[in-house]
Design a protein around this motif. Structure first.
Motif, PDB file in Angstrom:
ATOM      1  N   ALA A 109      35.884  -3.513  14.620  1.00  0.00           N
ATOM      2  CA  ALA A 109      37.470  -3.445  14.808  1.00  0.00           C
ATOM      3  C   ALA A 109      37.717  -4.476  15.440  1.00  0.00           C
ATOM      4  CB  ALA A 109      37.785  -2.125  14.809  1.00  0.00           C
ATOM      5  N   TRP A 110      39.055  -4.982  15.522  1.00  0.00           N
ATOM      6  CA  TRP A 110      39.427  -6.159  16.379  1.00  0.00           C
ATOM      7  C   TRP A 110      40.890  -6.014  16.250  1.00  0.00           C
ATOM      8  CZ3 TRP A 110      42.094 -10.425  14.478  1.00  0.00           C
ATOM      9  CH2 TRP A 110      41.925 -10.440  13.361  1.00  0.00           C
ATOM     10  N   GLY A 111      41.660  -6.631  17.525  1.00  0.00           N
ATOM     11  CA  GLY A 111      42.948  -6.915  17.301  1.00  0.00           C
ATOM     12  C   GLY A 111      43.153  -8.251  18.286  1.00  0.00           C
ATOM     13  N   GLY A 112      43.894  -9.341  17.802  1.00  0.00           N
ATOM     14  CA  GLY A 112      44.059 -10.466  18.719  1.00  0.00           C
ATOM     15  C   GLY A 112      44.187 -11.812  17.845  1.00  0.00           C
ATOM     16  N   ASN A 113      43.680 -12.712  18.666  1.00  0.00           N
ATOM     17  CA  ASN A 113      43.678 -13.992  17.751  1.00  0.00           C
ATOM     18  C   ASN A 113      42.197 -14.849  18.282  1.00  0.00           C
ATOM     19  OD1 ASN A 113      44.015 -15.180  20.566  1.00  0.00           O
ATOM     20  ND2 ASN A 113      46.032 -14.670  20.296  1.00  0.00           N
ATOM     21  N   ASP A 114      42.123 -16.204  18.091  1.00  0.00           N
ATOM     22  CA  ASP A 114      41.019 -16.932  18.118  1.00  0.00           C
ATOM     23  C   ASP A 114      40.605 -17.243  19.738  1.00  0.00           C
ATOM     24  OD1 ASP A 114      40.700 -17.545  15.517  1.00  0.00           O
ATOM     25  OD2 ASP A 114      41.951 -19.239  15.595  1.00  0.00           O
ATOM     26  N   GLN A 115      41.675 -16.983  20.607  1.00  0.00           N
ATOM     27  CA  GLN A 115      41.379 -17.136  21.905  1.00  0.00           C
ATOM     28  C   GLN A 115      41.168 -15.910  22.573  1.00  0.00           C
ATOM     29  OE1 GLN A 115      44.078 -18.586  20.430  1.00  0.00           O
ATOM     30  NE2 GLN A 115      42.844 -20.399  20.358  1.00  0.00           N
ATOM     31  N   TYR A 116      41.615 -14.809  22.085  1.00  0.00           N
ATOM     32  CA  TYR A 116      41.373 -13.425  22.795  1.00  0.00           C
ATOM     33  C   TYR A 116      41.469 -12.365  21.890  1.00  0.00           C
ATOM     34  CZ  TYR A 116      42.125  -9.462  26.239  1.00  0.00           C
ATOM     35  OH  TYR A 116      42.284  -8.363  26.879  1.00  0.00           O
ATOM     36  N   VAL A 117      40.514 -11.426  21.702  1.00  0.00           N
ATOM     37  CA  VAL A 117      40.377 -10.210  21.367  1.00  0.00           C
ATOM     38  C   VAL A 117      40.191  -8.853  22.111  1.00  0.00           C
ATOM     39  CG1 VAL A 117      38.965  -8.804  19.519  1.00  0.00           C
ATOM     40  CG2 VAL A 117      39.798 -11.220  18.922  1.00  0.00           C
ATOM     41  N   GLN A 118      40.952  -7.765  21.781  1.00  0.00           N
ATOM     42  CA  GLN A 118      40.402  -6.599  22.505  1.00  0.00           C
ATOM     43  C   GLN A 118      41.031  -5.349  21.572  1.00  0.00           C
ATOM     44  OE1 GLN A 118      42.797  -6.148  26.316  1.00  0.00           O
ATOM     45  NE2 GLN A 118      42.468  -4.130  26.488  1.00  0.00           N
ATOM     46  N   TRP A 119      39.801  -4.528  21.818  1.00  0.00           N
ATOM     47  CA  TRP A 119      39.850  -3.372  20.804  1.00  0.00           C
ATOM     48  C   TRP A 119      38.651  -2.480  21.525  1.00  0.00           C
ATOM     49  CZ3 TRP A 119      43.624  -3.441  17.884  1.00  0.00           C
ATOM     50  CH2 TRP A 119      44.074  -2.405  16.796  1.00  0.00           C
ATOM     51  N   LYS A 120      38.532  -1.353  20.565  1.00  0.00           N
ATOM     52  CA  LYS A 120      37.555  -0.476  20.728  1.00  0.00           C
ATOM     53  C   LYS A 120      36.593  -0.063  19.605  1.00  0.00           C
ATOM     54  CE  LYS A 120      37.087   3.933  23.402  1.00  0.00           C
ATOM     55  NZ  LYS A 120      37.895   5.105  24.271  1.00  0.00           N
ATOM     56  N   ASP A 121      35.441  -0.393  19.806  1.00  0.00           N
ATOM     57  CA  ASP A 121      34.646  -0.031  18.598  1.00  0.00           C
ATOM     58  C   ASP A 121      33.224   0.283  18.970  1.00  0.00           C
ATOM     59  OD1 ASP A 121      32.894  -0.163  16.340  1.00  0.00           O
ATOM     60  OD2 ASP A 121      34.152  -1.389  15.232  1.00  0.00           O
ATOM     61  N   VAL A 122      32.654   1.441  18.996  1.00  0.00           N
ATOM     62  CA  VAL A 122      31.432   1.910  19.593  1.00  0.00           C
ATOM     63  C   VAL A 122      30.234   1.411  19.012  1.00  0.00           C
ATOM     64  CG1 VAL A 122      32.240   4.416  20.400  1.00  0.00           C
ATOM     65  CG2 VAL A 122      31.264   3.937  18.033  1.00  0.00           C
ATOM     66  N   LYS A 123      30.507   0.425  17.832  1.00  0.00           N
ATOM     67  CA  LYS A 123      29.477  -0.222  17.114  1.00  0.00           C
ATOM     68  C   LYS A 123      29.059  -1.302  17.956  1.00  0.00           C
ATOM     69  CE  LYS A 123      31.806  -0.604  13.273  1.00  0.00           C
ATOM     70  NZ  LYS A 123      32.198  -1.000  11.730  1.00  0.00           N
ATOM     71  N   LEU A 124      29.643  -1.860  18.806  1.00  0.00           N
ATOM     72  CA  LEU A 124      29.486  -2.885  19.642  1.00  0.00           C
ATOM     73  C   LEU A 124      28.351  -2.583  20.532  1.00  0.00           C
ATOM     74  CD1 LEU A 124      30.469  -5.775  21.059  1.00  0.00           C
ATOM     75  CD2 LEU A 124      31.728  -4.099  22.869  1.00  0.00           C
ATOM     76  N   LEU A 125      28.241  -1.038  21.168  1.00  0.00           N
ATOM     77  CA  LEU A 125      26.978  -0.984  22.010  1.00  0.00           C
ATOM     78  C   LEU A 125      25.654  -1.227  21.487  1.00  0.00           C
ATOM     79  CD1 LEU A 125      28.798   2.493  23.350  1.00  0.00           C
ATOM     80  CD2 LEU A 125      29.162   0.063  24.281  1.00  0.00           C
ATOM     81  N   GLN A 126      25.637  -0.900  20.083  1.00  0.00           N
ATOM     82  CA  GLN A 126      24.482  -1.445  19.563  1.00  0.00           C
ATOM     83  C   GLN A 126      24.074  -2.929  19.319  1.00  0.00           C
ATOM     84  OE1 GLN A 126      24.753   0.172  15.479  1.00  0.00           O
ATOM     85  NE2 GLN A 126      25.058   2.653  16.415  1.00  0.00           N
ATOM     86  N   LEU A 127      24.988  -3.402  19.445  1.00  0.00           N
ATOM     87  CA  LEU A 127      25.030  -4.909  19.567  1.00  0.00           C
ATOM     88  C   LEU A 127      24.488  -5.453  20.842  1.00  0.00           C
ATOM     89  CD1 LEU A 127      28.008  -6.134  17.137  1.00  0.00           C
ATOM     90  CD2 LEU A 127      25.414  -5.714  16.519  1.00  0.00           C
ATOM     91  N   VAL A 128      24.850  -4.830  21.933  1.00  0.00           N
ATOM     92  CA  VAL A 128      24.608  -5.398  23.061  1.00  0.00           C
ATOM     93  C   VAL A 128      23.450  -4.659  23.544  1.00  0.00           C
ATOM     94  CG1 VAL A 128      27.063  -6.306  23.506  1.00  0.00           C
ATOM     95  CG2 VAL A 128      26.275  -4.123  24.244  1.00  0.00           C
TER      96      VAL A 128
END
Length: 211
Positions: A191-210
């Protein structure tokens, strides 16, 4: 409504009827019968229609007494006279604003210092297209720190595609001239919100990727 309802009509001076409405409450034949009146608020009830919320005598007297009591108690807490409240609040507001500016400056210095000391902790290439990953939670920073910290990162680490995140899944990613922040998140189904230069959001799936 019952079988019989009261209908109120308002006429113009030329005797043409201006409006006919079903009665919604008490009416008076002349506004002078209302006596003292204080308007508390106005509300939108429909397109182009607003409702006035008001008090009339004797409720006005009770309202005035309550307001006087409130102002007296507030003045006592602020150690001033009721007539000095406006001046006192203005001074407090300016003082708070000054403290907030000082806090922002100290926060920016701390973040810059932290970035300078994190060079040995950069995680390189765990995600294709990302140059640097920073776990803010590992440095006692929270979701509230994410945005201001990212602003400093964009100044200090220009040209680097940088991902910042917390243990709640809140994240921000700064793109570069060669990498789109938006595209990186889309490719990973986040899940995302922003543009090519900057994105800020909240998605717990990110924790699995890092991990």
């Amino acid at each position: 409504y019952g079988d019989v309802v009261r209908v109120v009509s308002i006429q113009r001076e030329n005797a043409h009827i201006h409006s006919i409405e079903l009665c919604w409450g008490t009416h008076v034949s002349n506004t002078e019968h209302i006596g003292a009146c204080i308007i508390l608020a106005q509300e939108a009830v429909a397109s182009g229609i607003r409702r006035i919320v008001a008090l009339t005598w004797p409720a006005v007297a009770d309202h005035v007494m309550q307001q006087r009591s409130f102002l007296s108690q507030l003045a006592q807490k602020l150690d001033c006279q009721p007539k000095q409240l406006e001046e006192k609040v203005e001074k407090i507001t300016k003082h708070i604003s000054s403290l907030e500016q000082t806090n922002e400056q100290l926060q920016a210095r701390y973040f810059s210092s932290l970035i300078a000391h994190l060079n040995h902790e950069w995680t390189t290439k765990p995600l294709t297209g990302v140059d640097i990953i920073i776990n803010l939670s590992a440095h006692s920073l929270t979701d509230e720190d994410l945005k201001p910290f990212t602003q400093i990162v964009r100044q200090e680490l220009q040209g680097k595609t940088t991902l910042l995140y917390t243990q709640t899944g809140a994240y921000a990613i700064c793109g570069s001239q060669t990498t789109s922040a938006k595209a990186l998140m889309q490719q990973r189904g986040l899940a995302w919100g922003g543009n090519d230069q900057y994105v800020q959001w909240k998605d717990v799936k990110l924790l699995q990727l890092v991990q």
